[in-house]
Design a protein around this motif. Structure first.
Motif, PDB file in Angstrom:
ATOM      1  N   PRO A 113      43.839  44.205  43.180  1.00 61.18           N
ATOM      2  CA  PRO A 113      44.472  44.963  42.102  1.00 61.18           C
ATOM      3  C   PRO A 113      45.917  44.522  41.834  1.00 61.18           C
ATOM      4  N   SER A 114      46.590  44.023  42.862  1.00 59.98           N
ATOM      5  CA  SER A 114      47.983  43.600  42.701  1.00 59.98           C
ATOM      6  C   SER A 114      48.124  42.157  42.207  1.00 59.98           C
ATOM      7  N   SER A 115      46.996  41.507  41.894  1.00 63.65           N
ATOM      8  CA  SER A 115      47.039  40.121  41.422  1.00 63.65           C
ATOM      9  C   SER A 115      47.588  40.035  40.004  1.00 63.65           C
ATOM     10  N   ARG A 116      48.149  38.871  39.721  1.00 64.66           N
ATOM     11  CA  ARG A 116      48.524  38.569  38.342  1.00 64.66           C
ATOM     12  C   ARG A 116      47.255  38.599  37.498  1.00 64.66           C
ATOM     13  N   ASN A 117      47.368  39.029  36.282  1.00 67.63           N
ATOM     14  CA  ASN A 117      46.224  39.039  35.380  1.00 67.63           C
ATOM     15  C   ASN A 117      45.844  37.595  35.060  1.00 67.63           C
ATOM     16  N   ILE A 118      44.617  37.232  35.345  1.00 65.53           N
ATOM     17  CA  ILE A 118      44.155  35.859  35.144  1.00 65.53           C
ATOM     18  C   ILE A 118      42.698  35.895  34.721  1.00 65.53           C
ATOM     19  N   LYS A 119      42.302  34.965  33.887  1.00 61.36           N
ATOM     20  CA  LYS A 119      40.910  34.902  33.442  1.00 61.36           C
ATOM     21  C   LYS A 119      40.052  34.388  34.595  1.00 61.36           C
ATOM     22  N   SER A 151      47.153  34.678  48.881  1.00 58.70           N
ATOM     23  CA  SER A 151      48.154  34.969  47.845  1.00 58.70           C
ATOM     24  C   SER A 151      48.898  33.679  47.553  1.00 58.70           C
ATOM     25  N   PHE A 152      49.130  33.443  46.288  1.00 63.20           N
ATOM     26  CA  PHE A 152      49.841  32.230  45.888  1.00 63.20           C
ATOM     27  C   PHE A 152      51.121  32.623  45.165  1.00 63.20           C
TER      28      PHE A 152
END
Length: 164
Positions: A113-119, A151-152
């Motif tokens: 849920p805390s990830s950057r929005n990515i396709k 995590s990157f």
């Protein structure tokens, strides 16, 4: 009576071999990369087929297993930089399934849920490309997997294990 027992043993062995073969068939019919939750039955079979874990193929040496995992994530990030794909800010749970020689057979992942929005289509394509160019430097006696978090950017550094 003895013949019936022998026939029964062969039937049981045949069913076991067939079930084992079907696990490989189901695992092989899965996409190379997929989201956890997309192929539940196939994912379950995949986990049964790749029943060893990275730690056990590293002789239960946590330092060696951690070194291999961090090196893989750093190589993944370096590959993203090389092909000019922005992976920074991506946070995932990831399960990687390896062949005995260290090549990657499947990657299953889920965005945190805390990830950057990515396709996810683009991330799936990235993982598919990465696995075609990567081989974990390891030799194992069986197929194995590793489930972890990533995590990157990766802030870990490659560690050289010193042995006495």
């Amino acid at each position: 009576m003895k013949n019936c027992i022998i026939v029964l043993i062969f039937m049981v062995l045949g069913l076991a071999a067939q079930a084992s073969g079907s696990s490989y068939a189901v695992a092989d019919s899965l996409p190379k990369v997929f989201l956890i939750g997309e192929h539940d039955k196939g994912y379950e079979k995949l986990n049964l087929t790749f029943d060893e874990v990275l730690l056990s193929v590293c002789d239960n040496d946590m330092s060696v297993a951690y070194e291999k995992w961090v090196a893989l994530l750093i190589d993944m990030e370096n590959y993203a930089d090389q092909i000019k794909y922005d992976i920074k800010g991506v946070k995932i749970w990831i399960n990687i399934f390896f062949e005995k020689d260290g090549t990657i057979k499947h990657i299953a992942y889920h965005l945190k849920p805390s990830s950057r929005n990515i396709k996810t289509e683009e991330l799936t394509a990235f993982f598919s490309s990465f696995m075609n160019h990567y081989k974990l430097p390891i030799k194992a006696n069986s197929r194995f997997s590793h489930y972890g978090s990533a995590s990157f950017p990766t802030y870990g550094k490659r560690v050289t294990t010193v042995r006495e």
